[in-house]
Each structure stands twice: as C-alpha cells, then as structure tokens.
Design an enzyme around this catalytic site. Structure first.
Site, PDB file in Angstrom:
ATOM      1  N   LYS A 127     -11.339  15.712  86.147  1.00  0.00           N
ATOM      2  CA  LYS A 127     -12.202  15.591  87.327  1.00  0.00           C
ATOM      3  C   LYS A 127     -13.559  16.244  87.027  1.00  0.00           C
ATOM      4  CE  LYS A 127     -11.843  15.617  92.369  1.00  0.00           C
ATOM      5  NZ  LYS A 127     -12.312  14.248  92.513  1.00  0.00           N
ATOM      6  N   HIS A 182     -26.295  21.482  72.966  1.00  0.00           N
ATOM      7  CA  HIS A 182     -25.107  20.701  73.314  1.00  0.00           C
ATOM      8  C   HIS A 182     -23.800  21.470  73.067  1.00  0.00           C
ATOM      9  CE1 HIS A 182     -28.100  17.574  73.439  1.00  0.00           C
ATOM     10  NE2 HIS A 182     -27.218  16.704  73.868  1.00  0.00           N
ATOM     11  N   ARG A 198      -4.737  21.022  89.476  1.00  0.00           N
ATOM     12  CA  ARG A 198      -5.567  20.023  88.781  1.00  0.00           C
ATOM     13  C   ARG A 198      -6.861  20.648  88.277  1.00  0.00           C
ATOM     14  NH1 ARG A 198      -7.115  14.613  91.887  1.00  0.00           N
ATOM     15  NH2 ARG A 198      -8.462  16.091  92.987  1.00  0.00           N
ATOM     16  N   TYR A 235     -14.757  19.691  89.204  1.00  0.00           N
ATOM     17  CA  TYR A 235     -14.814  19.977  90.633  1.00  0.00           C
ATOM     18  C   TYR A 235     -13.521  19.565  91.310  1.00  0.00           C
ATOM     19  CZ  TYR A 235     -15.417  15.024  91.836  1.00  0.00           C
ATOM     20  OH  TYR A 235     -15.222  13.677  92.013  1.00  0.00           O
ATOM     21  N   LEU A 284      -8.143   8.954  87.576  1.00  0.00           N
ATOM     22  CA  LEU A 284      -7.883  10.330  87.984  1.00  0.00           C
ATOM     23  C   LEU A 284      -6.510  10.392  88.648  1.00  0.00           C
ATOM     24  CD1 LEU A 284      -9.190  13.205  88.314  1.00  0.00           C
ATOM     25  CD2 LEU A 284      -9.564  12.538  90.692  1.00  0.00           C
ATOM     26  N   ARG A 324     -30.499  25.579  76.512  1.00  0.00           N
ATOM     27  CA  ARG A 324     -29.986  24.224  76.310  1.00  0.00           C
ATOM     28  C   ARG A 324     -29.611  23.973  74.850  1.00  0.00           C
ATOM     29  NH1 ARG A 324     -31.328  18.979  75.157  1.00  0.00           N
ATOM     30  NH2 ARG A 324     -30.197  17.437  76.395  1.00  0.00           N
ATOM     31  N   GLU A 372      -9.374   2.036  89.445  1.00  0.00           N
ATOM     32  CA  GLU A 372      -9.326   2.822  90.690  1.00  0.00           C
ATOM     33  C   GLU A 372     -10.636   2.606  91.431  1.00  0.00           C
ATOM     34  OE1 GLU A 372      -9.281   7.093  89.931  1.00  0.00           O
ATOM     35  OE2 GLU A 372     -10.515   6.824  88.150  1.00  0.00           O
TER      36      GLU A 372
HETATM   37  N1  PDD Z   1     -12.671  11.940  94.738  1.00  0.00           N
HETATM   38  N2  PDD Z   1     -10.275   8.726  91.743  1.00  0.00           N
HETATM   39  C1  PDD Z   1     -11.496   9.251  91.643  1.00  0.00           C
HETATM   40  C2  PDD Z   1     -12.416   8.714  90.608  1.00  0.00           C
HETATM   41  C3  PDD Z   1     -11.893  10.287  92.505  1.00  0.00           C
HETATM   42  O1  PDD Z   1     -13.122  10.825  92.400  1.00  0.00           O
HETATM   43  C4  PDD Z   1     -10.983  10.749  93.493  1.00  0.00           C
HETATM   44  C5  PDD Z   1     -11.353  11.858  94.433  1.00  0.00           C
HETATM   45  C6  PDD Z   1      -9.721  10.150  93.568  1.00  0.00           C
HETATM   46  C7  PDD Z   1      -8.683  10.602  94.571  1.00  0.00           C
HETATM   47  O2  PDD Z   1      -8.217  11.898  94.269  1.00  0.00           O
HETATM   48  P1  PDD Z   1      -7.673  12.876  95.405  1.00  0.00           P
HETATM   49  O3  PDD Z   1      -6.590  12.139  96.101  1.00  0.00           O
HETATM   50  O4  PDD Z   1      -7.180  14.049  94.677  1.00  0.00           O
HETATM   51  O5  PDD Z   1      -8.828  13.175  96.340  1.00  0.00           O
HETATM   52  C8  PDD Z   1      -9.393   9.157  92.667  1.00  0.00           C
HETATM   53  C9  PDD Z   1     -13.195  13.007  95.558  1.00  0.00           C
HETATM   54  C10 PDD Z   1     -12.615  13.008  96.923  1.00  0.00           C
HETATM   55  C11 PDD Z   1     -14.704  12.948  95.534  1.00  0.00           C
HETATM   56  O6  PDD Z   1     -15.230  12.776  94.443  1.00  0.00           O
HETATM   57  O7  PDD Z   1     -15.342  13.105  96.566  1.00  0.00           O
END
Ligand code: PDD
Length: 287
Positions: A148, A102, A52, A33, A206, A100, A181
């Site tokens: 992501k 895997h 990304r 996403y 990320l 379903r 993070e």
């Molecule tokens: N999250 N780290 C993680 C684990 C994240 O899920 C996100 C973003 C970031 C920051 O990435 P960016 O600057 O590209 O938004 C770092 C989004 C906003 C979310 O899951 O809602």
C-alpha cells in the site's frame, strides 16, 4: 469542527500541517499509508489495517515510526482532537527526510503523519442504494500493487478518467482483459449461479481489509466465494457487481462503461453483504 493533524510528534492545526521539502514521501513517493473507517467513534478493522501497515513497511524496509501501542494512542488522540465520530483516519509513513538520493539514507527517522476527516454516512448510504458506475481503464501500475504505497499516480489518472466519463470508480484492466481491481477499491461480481467472484490475492492487487472481512461475513452467510480473475465482458454480463474499501464499505456497481448490470438496480447480494459487513466490523471494533 476543529481540524488537527499529527505530524512527526506534534498535533498541529490542519491548515498549518506540513512536512519538509526533502521528505522522501514528497520526492520519491517512498512511503506507505492506511485508511481506516471510523463509525460511531470506533475504528473499524484496526488490527488488520495495522498488520497490513507493518507488512508494507517490511516489504520496503522502512522502519516503523513507533511501536504499535504508541501508534494506536496517536490514532485515538487524532480522533479525539477532531471530535471524529463518523469518518476516515489517514496515516502515512515515509522513509523520512534526507538529501535527495535514490538510495536509502543511512540515517533518517521515518516520518508519520495522521489526519482525520468526517464522512457523511447518510450520503454514502444513499450512494450505495443508488449504485455507482465503474469505467474501465488500462492498468498501467507497477508489479507490487500488494504494497500500500503512496505512489498512486496511475490510480489518480484512472480515477480522473472515470470521473470525466461520468463514473464513480475506475476498474483497472490488465493486458489479458481481466479486471485487477478499482483505483482505490477491490472489484467483485456475482456470477449467474450466485457465487461471489473476486481476483485471488497476488502482487497485481492490494489485499483489501474490507475484502478479507467481507469474505468471512459471506462465508458465514453461506455465500460461495470463487477467487479467480474475471474479464470485463464477464463483469458486464454478471448478475451483480460491487466494490469494497474502507471508504465505500460495499458499494454496488450498477453500470460498467455503458453496460447496465442486472436490472440496473443495486443487487440484493451486495446490499445484504454491505449490511452484514457493517454490523460485523462495528461489533468487532474496539474503543
Ligand atoms: N484504498 N485496492 C486499492 C488499490 C486501494 O487503494 C484500496 C484502498 C483497496 C481496498 O482496501 P481496503 O478494503 O483495505 O480499504 C483496494 C484506500 C481506501 C484509499 O486509497 O483511499
């Protein structure tokens, strides 16, 4: 405000928007996403977010649901139908619908869902001016946090724990005591020499788009950046701390667990970078 979602080729009322029970996103979290901020009717950092998305899809060998120009049209159409001026666009691609199993299905078209949501920018600005509390939590995620993926259960649990402890964000801590993070943000500190410190990109975090854009802005402003891991203790003793994401831009952290950061007020470096980041990303945004 109307709420319209895009689901696999159709624009539908949000309340009725649904995917099949055997969508692999639903059953296996087999999807990726993006979240993009929209300000004054413009998508911020669109190109890097789409880059990304492509990378996440490639890493998981999920077919892109459509070519980039078509996706950009869909994103704009969702914004238009939702009359979205300030808010967030969410888009998700999964490996599609299949019985379903895997292993990857032999024939399944990727699913694409796009939703939009308004955000109260005044409230977000007030939050930044107030500062937020981060609560530390063990990082129990998998070893490919650079993708992501929609599989966010550890992030969900950490964020909930932070919320229950009166915090706004969870700061995830690895086995060596270093912050990786936030649960949905990148984590930063300003050290006692005024340098920005944030973990270098690897598979433990990320690669945030806001992180990347902020680095450019900081460099232009003459702020020195050091990419290295930092410990919780170091963060608690830092001059400033803050988080970055598409949803929070740059938001100062004024407390980590029970430790007050600096004088307990949002730091001047974070607030200046917030302003510079918003200005720069708005200036770059295409209609
Ligand atoms: N999250 N780290 C993680 C684990 C994240 O899920 C996100 C973003 C970031 C920051 O990435 P960016 O600057 O590209 O938004 C770092 C989004 C906003 C979310 O899951 O809602």
């Amino acid at each position: 405000m109307p709420r319209i979602a895009y689901v696999n080729g159709r624009y539908v009322p949000h309340a009725q928007a649904s995917v099949h029970v055997e969508d692999r996103g639903y059953q296996f979290a087999d999807g990726v996403y993006e979240v993009c901020a929209v300000k004054n009717g413009r998508l911020l950092d669109e190109g890097p977010h789409l880059d990304r998305l492509d990378r996440s899809l490639r890493e998981l060998r999920i077919d892109p649901p459509m070519a980039r120009p078509a996706l950009r049209v869909v994103l704009r159409e969702v914004m238009r139908r939702n009359l979205l001026r300030d808010g967030l666009l969410y888009f998700q691609v999964t490996r599609g619908v299949a019985p379903r199993d895997h292993a990857f299905p032999a024939h399944a078209a990727s699913s694409l869902v796009v939703t939009a949501r308004p955000v109260d920018l005044v409230k977000a600005q007030a939050r930044a001016e107030e500062g937020v509390r981060a609560v530390t939590h063990p990082d129990i995620r998998w070893k490919r946090c650079d993708i992501k993926a929609v599989a966010l259960l550890p992030n969900v649990l950490a964020k909930q724990a932070a919320k229950e402890a009166g915090g706004y964000e969870a700061w995830l801590v690895d086995e060596t005591g270093h912050v990786t993070e936030g649960s949905s943000t990148n984590a930063w500190i300003v050290d006692t020499d005024g340098n920005l410190v944030t973990r270098a990109l690897d598979s433990a975090i990320l690669g945030g788009i806001t992180r990347r854009m902020l680095m450019q802005v900081a460099q232009e402003a003459g702020v020195h950046i050091i990419e290295r891991p930092f410990t919780v203790e170091e963060a608690k003793a830092a001059r400033e701390a803050f988080i970055t994401s598409a949803t929070s831009f740059v938001t100062p952290v004024t407390q980590i667990d029970d430790a007050v950061i600096g004088n307990g007020r949002p730091g001047s470096v974070a607030m200046r970078l917030r302003e510079l980041y918003i200005m720069a990303s708005e200036a770059l945004a295409q209609a």
